[in-house]
Design an enzyme around this catalytic site. Structure first.
Site, short mmCIF file in Angstrom:
data_model
loop_
_atom_site.label_atom_id
_atom_site.label_comp_id
_atom_site.label_asym_id
_atom_site.label_seq_id
_atom_site.Cartn_x
_atom_site.Cartn_y
_atom_site.Cartn_z
N GLY A 504 0.78 -1.23 0.00
CA GLY A 504 0.00 0.00 0.00
C GLY A 504 0.81 1.28 0.00
O GLY A 504 0.59 2.18 -0.82
N ARG A 609 13.68 3.41 1.11
CA ARG A 609 13.54 4.74 1.69
C ARG A 609 12.35 4.75 2.65
O ARG A 609 11.28 4.27 2.31
CB ARG A 609 13.31 5.77 0.58
CG ARG A 609 13.10 7.18 1.10
CD ARG A 609 12.76 8.14 -0.03
NE ARG A 609 13.90 8.47 -0.85
CZ ARG A 609 13.82 9.18 -1.98
NH1 ARG A 609 12.65 9.61 -2.41
NH2 ARG A 609 14.91 9.46 -2.66
N ILE A 610 12.58 5.29 3.82
CA ILE A 610 11.50 5.36 4.80
C ILE A 610 10.78 6.70 4.63
O ILE A 610 11.38 7.77 4.79
CB ILE A 610 12.06 5.19 6.23
CG1 ILE A 610 12.69 3.79 6.38
CG2 ILE A 610 10.97 5.40 7.27
CD1 ILE A 610 11.77 2.62 6.09
N ASN A 612 8.23 8.01 6.30
CA ASN A 612 7.98 8.71 7.56
C ASN A 612 8.48 7.83 8.69
O ASN A 612 7.91 6.77 8.96
CB ASN A 612 6.47 8.99 7.71
CG ASN A 612 6.16 9.75 9.00
OD1 ASN A 612 6.83 9.56 10.03
ND2 ASN A 612 5.17 10.61 8.95
N THR A 615 5.68 6.81 11.49
CA THR A 615 4.65 5.82 11.17
C THR A 615 5.27 4.49 10.74
O THR A 615 4.70 3.43 11.02
CB THR A 615 3.69 6.36 10.09
OG1 THR A 615 4.45 6.78 8.95
CG2 THR A 615 2.88 7.52 10.61
N GLY A 683 7.51 -1.44 1.07
CA GLY A 683 6.59 -1.66 2.18
C GLY A 683 7.35 -2.02 3.44
O GLY A 683 8.50 -2.45 3.39
N GLU A 686 4.44 -5.34 6.98
CA GLU A 686 4.40 -6.76 7.34
C GLU A 686 5.75 -7.30 7.76
O GLU A 686 5.84 -8.35 8.39
CB GLU A 686 3.85 -7.56 6.15
CG GLU A 686 2.42 -7.17 5.85
CD GLU A 686 1.77 -8.01 4.76
OE1 GLU A 686 0.54 -8.10 4.76
OE2 GLU A 686 2.47 -8.56 3.90
#
Lengths: 725, 178
Positions: A504, A609-610, A612, A615, A683, A686
Site C-alpha cells: 500500500g 527509503r522510509i 515517515n 509511522t 513496504g 508486514e
C-alpha cells in the site's frame, strides 16, 4: 505513468517533507474520538435501523427449516431476512466461502439470517427468537487427521535427496503453527442504504474497489450503482480485504425495509464467520557442510482451506531467503469445509519464518556456529530457486551485524545465565518479506487558496496512509504539509492499490507522485515553461526568472490532475524486490513457574527509503507486538468434535497486552531502492511481524535449554522439561 | 421461547445523568448499556465498541472519577452519575495533554482503541496519585509511578496495532510534566 525502469533523481528526492518525522495528520481526530468509523456514520443517511446477524449453530450440513414467526412479531422488528429466502448469492472471486443465501451450511457461524429493528436491543433480542432446524453432518477442522495431498514442488533444484543424504550436518524436524485470528479492534461493520436501485455502503474496508465490485456481483447490481466509503478503519490485518457478511446483511436489510440499516458483527461471531490464518504443519530439512554453508534446504508445508482456497503457504520465503544449491519446496493444501482461511498480516511468510528461523537456530547450534554468522554466511544476492533473478537491493547481512552490535549480542550458551528466580536468554532471527507493488491512481486539486486536495480510494488502516500521502503531495508541490488535505476511502475517487500485502505505502505514494507530475506539467504549460526546469517550493513555482504563487494559478478555478502508476515487468521478473530484517530479543523465564517475560526487543530493517520514520516505526513495533502474541499466546483452539474455533472472543483468544510488551527499538538502514518506485520506497507493514516469533522462541530456548517446536510456546509444552531448581 | 413467553411489564425507564458537564434526561430500554446510550442515544461515538463483553477496554469512560467498561453497565443504573467520555477530556481544537502526548509519541495507529486508552491513561495516573495499589505494587503503603505500574494498570485496554510502547512513552511524559 509507467514505471518501466529504475527511478532516476527526481522531485521527490529533496526530502523536505517526505522522510521527515511528521505526526499523523489525522491525530487530533483519532485521539479525541472525532474520527468517524463505519458504525458511527449517523450523519450519512436519515432514519437508520439496526441489523443483527444470526450465525449457524452447526459446522456443516443443511438448514431444514427456519421459524421466524416470533422474531417477526417481536417489538420493533421491521424485517427478518433468512438465508432460505434466496438462492446462494453469487460469490466474488476473492471470497472462498459464500456469504449468504441457500440452505447449505459450510462452516460454524456462517450468516443465516438478519433481523432489522428500530433499536439494537430489539434486533438482538428478536434474533434469538428464530428457531432453526438443521441436518448436521460430521465435519473436521483438524489438520493432524489429514493425509497430506500429493503436490508438485514449487521448487526442486539440484538433487535434494542425494545432497541431504550425504551432508555431514543435517536437521530434519517437524514444526507446527496454530490458526490465528486478526482480532482487529473494530468489528466488521457497515451502514447500507439501498435506494432507487442504488446501493451505498459506509463500511470498514481495506480495498475499496474489491468491495465495490464484490457488492455488485453478490447483490446483482451494476457496479456504477454501488458506492463504498471507508475513511477510517479500526484495524484490518487482512481481515477486511474483501467483502464480508456485515455489508451484505446490512444491504439486504435495507432492501427489505427501504431504510438505511447498520450492522456490526458481534465479537463472538467474528472468528468463525470471517477469515483466519490457517494452521500449518511444516517439515524443514537443512543440510550444511562443516563450515556452515547450506547444501540443501527442504520445506514441506501443510495447511487447510475451504475448497478453492489457498491456505497458508508457509514455504513462500524459503524460495528466496537463504542460498542453497539443492532445494525442495512443497506447499500442500488440504481442502475441508471450514471457516475461511485466508490472508492475515504477512500471509505465508509470518507462519513460515516462525519455523524456518527456529530451524536455522537449531542448525547453527549443531554446527557450533553463532546463529548471526550462520545466517550471514548463507546470505544470497540472487534468488536461490531462480539464480538468474537478482535482488534489486539486499542488505540483510548489515542488518544482522548492525543488530548484533546494537543489541549486545553475546550468543550465550543455552541455560547458562540466571538472575535470581529468572533464567535469562537471548534469541535472534532473520526476516524476509516481499515488496510487491500494484497499479495505483490519485487525483490532485490545486485550490485558489493555495491548498492541494488529494483524492484516492486508498485506505488508512492505521498504517499512516493519510500522513505519507500528505507528505508526498507537499514534497512534490513545494507546500508545507498543512496545505495538503488528503481524502481517502471513497469509490468516487481514483482506484488505488488499497491496503494489503505490504504494497500500500509504496504503490499509493507512487500513484500520487504520478498525479503530482501531471499537475506540475499542467502548471508548466500554463506558464509556457519546461516542467523539468520548474522549482516548486514555499507555495510558489520558480522558473529561474520569475516566481508565481500556486494560489494565483488556481484563482480562476481549481487545477485538477489525475494519473496512475503502472509497474513494469522488470520490477517483478528481472529483479526480486524484498525487505529484510534482523530481530533480537532478550527473555526472562521464571525458573520455578516457567512464566516467560520479554525484556527488550530490537529490529534492524532494510526496507528502502522510509517515507515517515514515525509511522514506519509504529508499523514495525506493531508487527513485533503481534508476533509476540504468535510466539507466546495466540492459538485458535479447534473443537475437533464439532469443527469450529472454540475460543472465539477476546477473553479466550489472548492477544498481547501492555504488560507483555517491553522496550522496543527499531533501526532502519535507510537505503533507497530505485527499482521499487519513483519514491524508492518499499513496504514495511508486514516485515515487522516476520521472524520475531522465532526470535522469541530461540530466546526461550536459550534461557532454558528447552526447545519447543509447536506454537504458541505455552507452559503445557515445556514446564515439565525446565531445568531442575 | 415464543413471543407469548416474553417477559411482561415495563421495559424502559427514565434516567438522568451528567455527561461531560451536561445534564442528560433519557427514557431508555432497560437493556441499553451505558456505552450504547452514549453512542446511539446521545451521539457521543468517541467511546468505542470493540467487543461489547468487557474484554477489550475500547469503551472505557469515567464514572464519578473511576474508569469503567461502559459496555458492562446498563445505562439506567447511572441515575445521578457524573460521566466523562473522551469528548469531555479534550477536543481537536483544545487537546488534553494526554491526547497531545499520544499524538507526538504516535501512541496509536488505527485509532479505534485510542479513546479508551486515553481515558484509562488519565485514570491510571490518578489512581497512582491516590495511592491505590495494583498487582505489581511492591509496597502497598507507597504506590509510586513506574513503567511496570503503567503496563499493569493499562493491560485492560487492548491495542491490536501494537502501539503499547509508544503509549507508555506518552504516559511517562505526561506524568513527568505534572
Amino acid at each position: 505513468m509507467k514505471f518501466d525502469r529504475p527511478a532516476e533523481a527526481n522531485a521527490s528526492d529533496r526530502l523536505l517533507v517526505l522522510g521527515q518525522p511528521h505526526s499523523r495528520v489525522e491525530g487530533r481526530l483519532k485521539t479525541t474520538g472525532a474520527a468517524p468509523y463505519a458504525y458511527e456514520r449517523q450523519d450519512v443517511a436519515e432514519g437508520q435501523l439496526y441489523g443483527y446477524p444470526l450465525g449457524a449453530a452447526i459446522s456443516r450440513g443443511r438448514i431444514l427449516s427456519m421459524d421466524t414467526e416470533a422474531a417477526t412479531a417481536a417489538p420493533g422488528v421491521r424485517a427478518v431476512v433468512t438465508t432460505l429466502d434466496m438462492d446462494p448469492l453469487p460469490k466474488d472471486s476473492h471470497n472462498v466461502n459464500r456469504l449468504f443465501g441457500g440452505a447449505d451450511v459450510e462452516h460454524y457461524h456462517q450468516a443465516i439470517a438478519v433481523v432489522v429493528a428500530d433499536t439494537f436491543e430489539q434486533a438482538r433480542s428478536a434474533t434469538n427468537l428464530i428457531k432453526v432446524e438443521y441436518h448436521a453432518e460430521q465435519a473436521t477442522l483438524d489438520l493432524s487427521e489429514v493425509t497430506p495431498p500429493e503436490t508438485e514442488p514449487a521448487a526442486d533444484t539440484g538433487d535434494f535427496d542425494t545432497a541431504f543424504a550425504n551432508a555431514p550436518v543435517t536437521l530434519d524436524e517437524i514444526y507446527t503453527t496454530p490458526a490465528q485470528t486478526h482480532a482487529m479492534m473494530e468489528p466488521h461493520a457497515s451502514v447500507a442504504e439501498w435506494k432507487d436501485g442504488k446501493l451505498t455502503v459506509w463500511t470498514s474496508s481495506q480495498m475499496i474497489k474489491w468491495w465495490r465490485d464484490a457488492l455488485a456481483k453478490t447483490l446483482s447490481l451494476d457496479v456504477e450503482d454501488v458506492r463504498v466509503e471507508s475513511p477510517y478503519i479500526g484495524g484490518g490485518f487482512g481481515g477486511k480485504l474483501f467483502l464480508r457478511a456485515d455489508a451484505v446483511l446490512a444491504a439486504l436489510g435495507s432492501k427489505a425495509t427501504g431504510r438505511p440499516v447498520k450492522l456490526a458483527l458481534p465479537r463472538p461471531l467474528m472468528t468463525n464467520n470471517t477469515t483466519h490464518r490457517a494452521q500449518t504443519i511444516q517439515r524443514i530439512r537443512l543440510a550444511a557442510d562443516n563450515d556452515g554453508k547450506l547444501i540443501a534446504l527442504g520445506h514441506d508445508n501443510l495447511s487447510n482451506t475451504p475448497p478453492g482456497g489457498d491456505g497458508e503457504d508457509a514455504t513462500s520465503q524459503s524460495l528466496s531467503f537463504y542460498g542453497a544449491p539443492n532445494m525442495r519446496i512443497v506447499n500442500r493444501v488440504a481442502e475441508m469445509k471450514m471457516p475461511e482461511s485466508n490472508s492475515m498480516r504477512a500471509p505465508g511468510d509470518a507462519a513460515g519464518l516462525m519455523t524456518l528461523e527456529i530451524a536455522m537456530d537449531e542448525m547453527a547450534e549443531r554446527l557450533g556456529m553463532d546463529p548471526v554468522e550462520f545466517r550471514a554466511l548463507n546470505d544470497t544476492q540472487v534468488v536461490p530457486s531462480n539464480p538468474k533473478q537478482k535482488f534489486s537491493h539486499r542488505n540483510f547481512v548489515d542488518c544482522l551485524r548492525h543488530g548484533a552490535k546494537e543489541f549486545g549480542w553475546t550468543n550465550p550458551a543455552p541455560a547458562s545465565r540466571r538472575e535470581g528466580h529468572w533464567l535469562i536468554g537471548q534469541g535472534m532471527a532473520g526476516a524476509y518479506r516481499g515488496s510487491p507493488a500494484s497499479t495505483s491512481g490519485a487525483r490532485v486539486r490545486l485550490q485558489a487558496d493555495g491548498r492541494v486536495i488529494v483524492e484516492t480510494d486508498m485506505t488508512d488502516i492505521g498504517t499512516g496512509s493519510y500522513t505519507i500521502l500528505a507528505q508526498t503531495a507537499a514534497e512534490m508541490m513545494g507546500l508545507p504539509i498543512e496545505k495538503v488535505e488528503v481524502r481517502l476511502g471513497d469509490s468516487r475517487y481514483p482506484v488505488s492499490s488499497g491496503s494489503g500485502g505490504q504494497f500500500g505505502a509504496a504503490s499509493s505514494t507512487a500513484g500520487l507522485y504520478a498525479a503530482c507530475v501531471a499537475l506540475r506539467a499542467q502548471i508548466a504549460e500554463r506558464l509556457q515553461a519546461d516542467a523539468a526546469t520548474l522549482d516548486f517550493r514555499d507555495g510558489e513555482v520558480h522558473d529561474g526568472t520569475r516566481s508565481v504563487s500556486l494560489a494565483s494559478l488556481a484563482s480562476d478555478g481549481e487545477l485538477v490532475a489525475e494519473d496512475k502508476i503502472e509497474f513494469g515487468e522488470f520490477r517483478s521478473k528481472e529483479y526480486e524486490l524484498a525487505t529484510f530484517a534482523a530481530h533480537f530479543v532478550e527473555t526472562a523465564v521464571n525458573a520455578y513457574t516457567g512464566e516467560v517475560r520479554l525484556r527488550r526487543m530490537l529490529a534492524v530493517c532494510d526496507a528502502g527509503r522510509i517515507l515517515n520514520p514515525i509511522t514506519a516505526r509504529s508499523q514495525v513495533i506493531g508487527g513485533m507486538t503481534m508476533a509476540v502474541g504468535a510466539a507466546l499466546m495466540e492459538h485458535l483452539e479447534v473443537d475437533s468434535g464439532r469443527a469450529f474455533f472454540a475460543n472465539h472472543d477476546l477473553a479466550s483468544y489472548e492477544v498481547p497486552v501492555h504488560l507483555d510488551i517491553p522496550e522496543q527499538t527499531v533501526i532502519f538502514m535507510q537505503q533507497d531502492d530505485p527499482y521499487s518506485t519513483p519514491l524508492k520506497a518499499k513496504g514495511v507493514g508486514e516485515l515487522g511481524v516476520c521472524g520475531v516469533a522465532a526470535a522469541v522462541a530461540n530466546a526461550v530456548y536459550n534461557a532454558t535449554g528447552v526447545r519447543v517446536r509447536d506454537y504458541p510456546i505455552t507452559l503445557d509444552r515445556y514446564l515439565d522439561r525446565l531445568p531442575e531448581v | 421461547m415464543t413471543i407469548h413467553d416474553m417477559p411482561k411489564g415495563r421495559t424502559d425507564g427514565a434516567v438522568r445523568f451528567v455527561v461531560n458537564g451536561k445534564t442528560v434526561n433519557l427514557t431508555l430500554d432497560h437493556r441499553v448499556t451505558l456505552l450504547d446510550a452514549l453512542r446511539e442515544h446521545i451521539g457521543l461515538t468517541g467511546s468505542k465498541k470493540g467487543c461489547d463483553h468487557g474484554q477489550c477496554g475500547a469503551c472505557t469512560v469515567m464514572v464519578n472519577g473511576r474508569r469503567i467498561n461502559s459496555c458492562l453497565s446498563l445505562a439506567v443504573m447511572h441515575e445521578g452519575d457524573e460521566i466523562t467520555t473522551i469528548e469531555g477530556i479534550g477536543t481537536p481544537d483544545a487537546l488534553d495533554p494526554m491526547q497531545d502526548a499520544f499524538i507526538r509519541h504516535d501512541g496509536y495507529q488505527c485509532g479505534y482503541c485510542t479513546p479508551g486508552q486515553i481515558c484509562s491513561a488519565k485514570a491510571v495516573l490518578e489512581e497512582i496519585r491516590q495511592g491505590i495499589p495494583s498487582h505489581v505494587t511492591a509496597d502497598l503503603d507507597h504506590v509510586t509511578f513506574s513503567d511496570a505500574e503503567v503496563r499493569e494498570r493499562m493491560s485492560g485496554n487492548l491495542c491490536r496495532c501494537g502501539a503499547y510502547s509508544n503509549m507508555l512513552n506518552a504516559i511517562r511524559e505526561v506524568e513527568a510534566g505534572k
